[in-house]
Design a protein around this motif. Structure first.
Motif, PDB file in Angstrom:
ATOM      1  N   ARG A 268      15.247  12.519 -29.134  1.00 51.83           N
ATOM      2  CA  ARG A 268      14.193  13.082 -29.979  1.00 51.83           C
ATOM      3  C   ARG A 268      14.795  13.922 -31.095  1.00 51.83           C
ATOM      4  N   ILE A 269      14.179  13.827 -32.267  1.00 51.56           N
ATOM      5  CA  ILE A 269      14.547  14.658 -33.415  1.00 51.56           C
ATOM      6  C   ILE A 269      13.258  15.259 -33.963  1.00 51.56           C
ATOM      7  N   GLU A 270      13.166  16.572 -33.894  1.00 43.35           N
ATOM      8  CA  GLU A 270      11.971  17.259 -34.391  1.00 43.35           C
ATOM      9  C   GLU A 270      12.298  17.970 -35.693  1.00 43.35           C
ATOM     10  N   ALA A 271      11.437  17.813 -36.687  1.00 48.71           N
ATOM     11  CA  ALA A 271      11.631  18.469 -37.979  1.00 48.71           C
ATOM     12  C   ALA A 271      10.853  19.778 -38.015  1.00 48.71           C
ATOM     13  N   GLY A 272      11.474  20.839 -38.554  1.00 45.31           N
ATOM     14  CA  GLY A 272      10.811  22.143 -38.630  1.00 45.31           C
ATOM     15  C   GLY A 272      11.325  22.950 -39.800  1.00 45.31           C
ATOM     16  N   ASP A 273      10.836  24.195 -39.906  1.00 45.27           N
ATOM     17  CA  ASP A 273      11.234  25.041 -41.042  1.00 45.27           C
ATOM     18  C   ASP A 273      12.137  26.199 -40.634  1.00 45.27           C
ATOM     19  N   GLN A 274      12.575  26.229 -39.357  1.00 42.41           N
ATOM     20  CA  GLN A 274      13.495  27.272 -38.904  1.00 42.41           C
ATOM     21  C   GLN A 274      14.243  26.774 -37.674  1.00 42.41           C
ATOM     22  N   PRO A 275      15.379  27.399 -37.360  1.00 39.26           N
ATOM     23  CA  PRO A 275      16.119  26.964 -36.169  1.00 39.26           C
ATOM     24  C   PRO A 275      15.339  27.288 -34.902  1.00 39.26           C
ATOM     25  N   TRP A 276      15.655  26.544 -33.818  1.00 37.87           N
ATOM     26  CA  TRP A 276      14.882  26.684 -32.575  1.00 37.87           C
ATOM     27  C   TRP A 276      15.410  27.811 -31.686  1.00 37.87           C
ATOM     28  N   GLN A 277      16.586  28.339 -31.988  1.00 39.71           N
ATOM     29  CA  GLN A 277      17.196  29.410 -31.180  1.00 39.71           C
ATOM     30  C   GLN A 277      17.306  28.978 -29.718  1.00 39.71           C
ATOM     31  N   THR A 278      17.881  27.803 -29.502  1.00 39.23           N
ATOM     32  CA  THR A 278      18.036  27.299 -28.138  1.00 39.23           C
ATOM     33  C   THR A 278      19.137  28.069 -27.410  1.00 39.23           C
TER      34      THR A 278
ATOM     35  N   ASN B  83       9.580  13.449 -34.739  1.00 43.17           N
ATOM     36  CA  ASN B  83       8.268  14.076 -34.839  1.00 43.17           C
ATOM     37  C   ASN B  83       8.397  15.426 -35.538  1.00 43.17           C
ATOM     38  N   GLY B  84       7.339  16.226 -35.439  1.00 41.59           N
ATOM     39  CA  GLY B  84       7.347  17.520 -36.102  1.00 41.59           C
ATOM     40  C   GLY B  84       6.820  17.416 -37.525  1.00 41.59           C
ATOM     41  N   MET B  85       7.489  18.083 -38.458  1.00 36.93           N
ATOM     42  CA  MET B  85       7.018  18.155 -39.840  1.00 36.93           C
ATOM     43  C   MET B  85       7.449  16.905 -40.617  1.00 36.93           C
ATOM     44  N   VAL B  86       6.845  15.770 -40.236  1.00 35.49           N
ATOM     45  CA  VAL B  86       7.114  14.497 -40.906  1.00 35.49           C
ATOM     46  C   VAL B  86       5.781  13.854 -41.295  1.00 35.49           C
ATOM     47  N   GLU B  87       5.831  12.977 -42.275  1.00 31.42           N
ATOM     48  CA  GLU B  87       4.624  12.290 -42.719  1.00 31.42           C
ATOM     49  C   GLU B  87       4.154  11.277 -41.678  1.00 31.42           C
ATOM     50  N   LYS B  88       5.107  10.672 -40.956  1.00 31.05           N
ATOM     51  CA  LYS B  88       4.754   9.582 -40.043  1.00 31.05           C
ATOM     52  C   LYS B  88       5.646   9.655 -38.808  1.00 31.05           C
ATOM     53  N   PRO B  89       5.184  10.282 -37.713  1.00 27.39           N
ATOM     54  CA  PRO B  89       5.999  10.294 -36.489  1.00 27.39           C
ATOM     55  C   PRO B  89       6.324   8.872 -36.061  1.00 27.39           C
ATOM     56  N   LEU B  90       7.569   8.667 -35.634  1.00 30.59           N
ATOM     57  CA  LEU B  90       8.024   7.316 -35.315  1.00 30.59           C
ATOM     58  C   LEU B  90       8.774   7.293 -33.985  1.00 30.59           C
TER      59      LEU B  90
END
Length: 426
Positions: free
Chosen positions: A266-276, A129-136
């Motif tokens: 889960r794999i989430e797409a984004g534009d910066q690290p999550w700083q976990t 999910n996240g910055m994707v065209e089609k969450p799957l």
């Protein structure tokens, strides 16, 4: 080794007495007696043994197979005082008991943050999910119908050798270097799944999340994700073991083990690290000036002599085989050098077996031992030209506050009795 050299040993704290060490002197003293009795008949040859006399177990006795009962000591071991609970702890691969380059699945070290998640593969799902065209959402059956690959890679915990930053601590190769293993993974390339979902143009990072009770998660740069990263469902030809992430885990070749998220859901797409937590308060290298190194993903070239070592002392004078592992997260191992005198003189070891990208190699030195003390070291050079540093060279750059990414040269002191200890040379 001279008395002066012995005086150079500046720190050592033994906490484990290897049973094999205690027996080494007895074996050495027994050699002349055995030689003198060589003319007597050996009952193991002249008398019929039980295994010759009686039928053995049938083929249904061990339907999955087990090691010989005479190998019962070849097991993973932990260090009970390292962590507060077994659910968030580590055990270590018995490197000194292995040969070749493949680690048996049952001996691969474990590192968990909330214990082993027991997941029915029929119930497991992977979401993108996240910055994707089609969450799957993928089932395991969906993933196993995709094009698959087989690759051999090493996995090393960033904290491997971490207790050794301030000096020699743990008296066993299993405990100083046993958070590394090397297996064949079978799975699908992460890029295959990401292509199905369709990444948006400004995606720079992914967040990988596990299904364990910790919800273990790490940020991964998109360049690496689209490269050699695999989502694996098998290792060494069998399904992943539960402790290795069954039914699905991430394989991030050459990078620290904490990124290889197990039980990945889960794999989430984004534009910066999550700083976990795992990339801020943990798994960062605190330097002497109080600043931390950021995103230290790659495991640099490293090697260790596994035999002899504290749990595998020298037992015999004369012909012997020195053996060890070397690896690099930046490519292949180009060369391994071995010193018997604490780094004064070096010889090139013989690498035997496959030399693969981001995989362990096995090296050997065949030598004669006359009972003199030895200071054994090894150093690896990788395909980039990088040479494994001494511990002092490493400390000059990184200080002693870190736990992670200690790839300094290891020293074993072999005494005249064959007893072998973890030491440092001043």
């Amino acid at each position: 080794m001279s008395d002066q050299s012995s005086a150079d040993i500046r720190s050592r704290r033994r906490f484990l007495a290897g049973a094999g060490v205690a027996g080494a002197g007895a074996v050495l003293s027994a050699i002349p007696a055995v030689a003198g009795e060589s003319a007597k008949p050996d009952p193991l040859i002249t008398e019929v043994q039980d295994w010759n006399r009686y039928l053995g177990d049938g083929i249904d006795k061990r339907p999955y197979g087990m090691p010989s009962k005479f190998e019962k000591n070849v097991i993973r071991r932990d260090v009970s005082w390292l962590t507060a609970s077994a659910e968030s702890s580590v055990n270590f691969t018995p490197l000194h008991e292995l040969d070749g380059i493949i680690t048996p699945s049952g001996l691969c070290f474990e590192r968990h943050h909330s214990g082993v998640a027991e997941i029915n593969p029929a119930d497991h799902r992977l979401m993108i999910n996240g910055m994707v065209e089609k969450p799957l959402v993928f089932t395991m059956e969906d993933i196993k119908r995709m094009p698959r690959v087989n690759k051999i890679y090493f996995l090393e915990c960033a904290a491997n050798s971490g207790m050794e930053w301030r000096g020699a601590q743990l008296n066993g190769c299993q405990f100083t270097h046993g958070m590394v293993h090397n297996v064949m993974y079978t799975g699908v390339r992460l890029k295959t799944l990401l292509d199905e979902a369709g990444l948006k143009p400004n995606v720079k990072w992914l967040m990988l999340e596990g299904a364990d009770a910790a919800g273990m998660n790490r940020s991964l740069p998109i360049e690496k994700a689209l490269g050699d990263v695999i989502l694996a469902f098998a290792m060494n030809g069998e399904a992943l073991r539960p402790e290795q992430g069954y039914p699905l885990r991430a394989v991030i070749p050459g990078w620290e083990g904490n990124l290889w998220v197990k039980w990945i859901r889960r794999i989430e797409a984004g534009d910066q690290p999550w700083q976990t937590r795992e990339e801020t308060s943990k798994y960062t290298d605190l330097l002497a000036n109080g600043r931390s190194r950021k995103h230290t993903f790659i495991m640099d070239a490293k090697s260790v002599v596994t035999n002899p070592s504290p749990q595998a002392p020298l037992k015999y004078k004369g012909r012997n085989v020195l053996s060890g592992f070397a690896w690099s997260g930046r490519g292949t191992v180009k060369r391994v050098d071995v010193s018997m005198d604490g780094g004064r003189n070096w010889q090139t070891a013989r690498i035997d077996g496959p030399v693969l990208d981001k995989s362990l190699v096995r090296f050997y030195v065949d030598f004669d031992w006359n009972g003199q003390e030895l200071m054994i070291q090894s150093r690896a050079m990788d395909s980039t030209g990088y040479m494994q540093p001494t511990k002092d060279e490493l400390r000059k750059v990184r200080g002693v506050n870190s736990i992670y990414h200690n790839n300094g040269i290891q020293t074993w002191l072999v005494r005249s009795s064959g007893e072998t200890e973890n030491v440092e040379i001043g």
